[in-house]
Enzyme design. Structure first.
Site, mmCIF file in Angstrom:
data_model
loop_
_atom_site.group_PDB
_atom_site.id
_atom_site.type_symbol
_atom_site.label_atom_id
_atom_site.label_comp_id
_atom_site.label_asym_id
_atom_site.label_seq_id
_atom_site.Cartn_x
_atom_site.Cartn_y
_atom_site.Cartn_z
ATOM 1 N N TRP A 243 -3.410 -27.608 1.058
ATOM 2 C CA TRP A 243 -4.199 -27.261 2.247
ATOM 3 C C TRP A 243 -4.312 -28.436 3.194
ATOM 4 O O TRP A 243 -4.184 -28.278 4.410
ATOM 5 C CB TRP A 243 -5.569 -26.709 1.854
ATOM 6 C CG TRP A 243 -5.434 -25.399 1.142
ATOM 7 C CD1 TRP A 243 -5.770 -25.131 -0.163
ATOM 8 C CD2 TRP A 243 -4.890 -24.176 1.664
ATOM 9 N NE1 TRP A 243 -5.472 -23.821 -0.458
ATOM 10 C CE2 TRP A 243 -4.934 -23.215 0.636
ATOM 11 C CE3 TRP A 243 -4.368 -23.803 2.899
ATOM 12 C CZ2 TRP A 243 -4.479 -21.902 0.807
ATOM 13 C CZ3 TRP A 243 -3.911 -22.497 3.074
ATOM 14 C CH2 TRP A 243 -3.974 -21.569 2.038
ATOM 15 N N ASP B 260 -12.700 -29.273 5.535
ATOM 16 C CA ASP B 260 -12.297 -27.908 5.189
ATOM 17 C C ASP B 260 -12.984 -27.577 3.858
ATOM 18 O O ASP B 260 -12.615 -28.100 2.821
ATOM 19 C CB ASP B 260 -10.770 -27.847 5.050
ATOM 20 C CG ASP B 260 -10.285 -26.485 4.547
ATOM 21 O OD1 ASP B 260 -11.115 -25.579 4.338
ATOM 22 O OD2 ASP B 260 -9.058 -26.335 4.355
ATOM 23 N N LYS C 116 -13.508 -16.908 -0.144
ATOM 24 C CA LYS C 116 -13.591 -17.456 -1.491
ATOM 25 C C LYS C 116 -15.022 -17.463 -2.017
ATOM 26 O O LYS C 116 -15.262 -17.003 -3.117
ATOM 27 C CB LYS C 116 -12.979 -18.856 -1.536
ATOM 28 C CG LYS C 116 -11.458 -18.780 -1.619
ATOM 29 C CD LYS C 116 -10.749 -19.665 -0.671
ATOM 30 C CE LYS C 116 -9.263 -19.298 -0.613
ATOM 31 N NZ LYS C 116 -8.574 -20.003 0.454
HETATM 32 C C1 LIG Z 1 -7.686 -20.433 1.316
HETATM 33 C C2 LIG Z 1 -7.795 -21.750 1.965
HETATM 34 C C3 LIG Z 1 -7.403 -21.960 3.291
HETATM 35 C C4 LIG Z 1 -6.740 -20.889 4.123
HETATM 36 O O1 LIG Z 1 -7.633 -19.941 4.495
HETATM 37 P P1 LIG Z 1 -7.217 -18.702 5.399
HETATM 38 O O2 LIG Z 1 -8.537 -18.114 5.727
HETATM 39 O O3 LIG Z 1 -6.343 -17.821 4.571
HETATM 40 O O4 LIG Z 1 -6.491 -19.216 6.584
HETATM 41 C C5 LIG Z 1 -7.583 -23.216 3.839
HETATM 42 N N1 LIG Z 1 -8.119 -24.218 3.126
HETATM 43 C C6 LIG Z 1 -8.509 -24.060 1.850
HETATM 44 C C7 LIG Z 1 -9.116 -25.204 1.111
HETATM 45 C C8 LIG Z 1 -8.361 -22.827 1.229
HETATM 46 O O5 LIG Z 1 -8.752 -22.662 -0.044
#
Ligand SMILES: *Cc1c(COP(=O)(O)O)cnc(C)c1O
Length: 358
Positions: free
Chosen positions: A101, A169, A193
């Site tokens: 990521w 993030d 998540k």
């Molecule tokens: C799943 C995830 C993303 C991507 O998320 P989307 O909503 O599918 O764009 C980005 N960063 C992390 C840490 C993730 O777990």
């Protein structure tokens, strides 16, 4: 239908209570005789949903007054580009490369400015969080990924940045633990998540950074637009925001983030103990100090056994244990909505599997 334990990495498990509540209210929101799915985003009923969601987010996460909460579309992946488009054009930022990521975030940032990779764990297949960051004095911000969902590593403590805003993030560990906003300039997270369904991304940004955003951007990609219009410039992902509100009610009823964090610690301990006490049968892939409390990545003695493990687990009702296709192995995602009881059931299954498949 037999109960399934959902260990998918994302979209992921949601609290049963939340889904039941959504089901109950689906045809008739609060007695208004209409569904959340069919009312205007400008109606007072939706306004109550979004303002309550925001108020609860602020209260539960301890968001300071000088931050703005936004509900955006496009996933966390859009933030990889939107952030540097707003704050980095022609300037420099520090990024820490901790895995799949972080890499994607770096790739997008390079389109807009200079990226200094201040630390990386790529040398050891992203199995640890790098210390000793080489931060630049003139960085606009420092970007980290608090939890690498694929590699299964997590920052136990956020780095000191010497006053430079930290941008995080938090897609896969937001609301899993308490956080201190002291050094934070912005956090963002795709909801799917830990806090809701796919379709909405939570962005919490310090107001001075919003003011510093580039002018002249396309309207929808400017944080200024969404901050000014309170996430209602256009039609927001109404249903997803409504589910976030229900998840916030659920967290509140559990006793807030302190209580959530405590259970998450117990869950992570239970499963890592099972790995560490398996006599080497299960092998955690992350360095012990940096192990994720959300995504537990592990290997078995062979790929054949891993495949058998995933298949037999599935038959026994444990779903989603296959590791990400880019790294292989196994992964158990144990987000907030997975209870200690589910983790204990998995641990029992792991012990039985190990004993029967020497
Ligand atoms: C799943 C995830 C993303 C991507 O998320 P989307 O909503 O599918 O764009 C980005 N960063 C992390 C840490 C993730 O777990």
């Amino acid at each position: 239908m037999a109960k399934k334990y959902n260990f998918y990495a994302g979209p992921a498990i949601l609290p049963q209570e939340v889904m039941k509540k959504a089901q109950e209210e689906l045809l008739d929101l609060n007695g208004i005789g209409l569904s959340i799915l069919e009312i205007s985003h400008r109606s007072k009923d939706f306004e109550a949903v979004i303002t309550t969601a925001e108020a609860k987010i602020r209260q539960l996460l301890g968001v300071p007054e000088n931050f703005t909460v936004m509900f955006l579309g496009g996933g966390a992946s859009l933030q990889f580009g939107m952030l540097p488009m707003n704050l980095l054009i022609g300037k420099k930022a520090d990024y820490v490369n901790t895995g799949a990521w972080a890499k994607k975030a770096i790739k997008e940032a390079k389109l807009f400015g200079t990226v200094n990779v201040a630390g990386s764990s790529e040398d050891k297949n992203f199995s640890y969080i790098p210390g000793d960051l080489k931060l630049s004095a003139d960085a606009q911000y420092v970007h980290i990924t608090s939890n690498e969902t694929i590699g299964g590593i997590q920052w136990a403590k956020f780095p000191e940045t010497g006053g430079v805003p930290l941008i995080i993030d938090m897609s896969s560990d937001i609301f899993s633990r308490r956080i201190d906003f002291k050094n934070i300039g912005m956090i963002y997270a795709g909801a799917q998540k830990n806090i809701g369904p796919a379709g909405v991304t939570l962005v919490i940004m310090r107001n001075d950074l919003i003011e510093a955003c580039s002018e002249g951007l396309t309207t929808m990609l400017s944080y200024k637009t969404h901050a000014k219009e309170k996430s209602l410039y256009n039609t927001p992902p109404c249903f997803a925001i409504y589910i976030i509100k229900l998840v916030m009610d659920w967290i509140e009823a559990l006793g807030g983030l302190e209580a959530v964090e405590k259970v998450n610690n117990e869950k992570a301990k239970a499963i890592y103990d099972a790995i560490d006490h398996s006599g080497g049968y299960f092998r955690g892939t992350a360095e012990t100090k940096d192990r994720s409390k959300m995504n537990v990545t592990f290997r078995l003695p062979s790929e054949e056994l891993e495949e058998k493990f995933v298949n037999e687990a599935k038959k026994a009702g444990f779903i989603g244990l296959k590791g990400h296709r880019s790294v292989g192995g196994c992964r158990a995602s144990i987000y907030n909505a997975m209870g200690l009881e589910g983790v204990k059931a998995l641990v029992q299954f792991m012990e039985k599997f190990a004993a029967e498949n020497k």
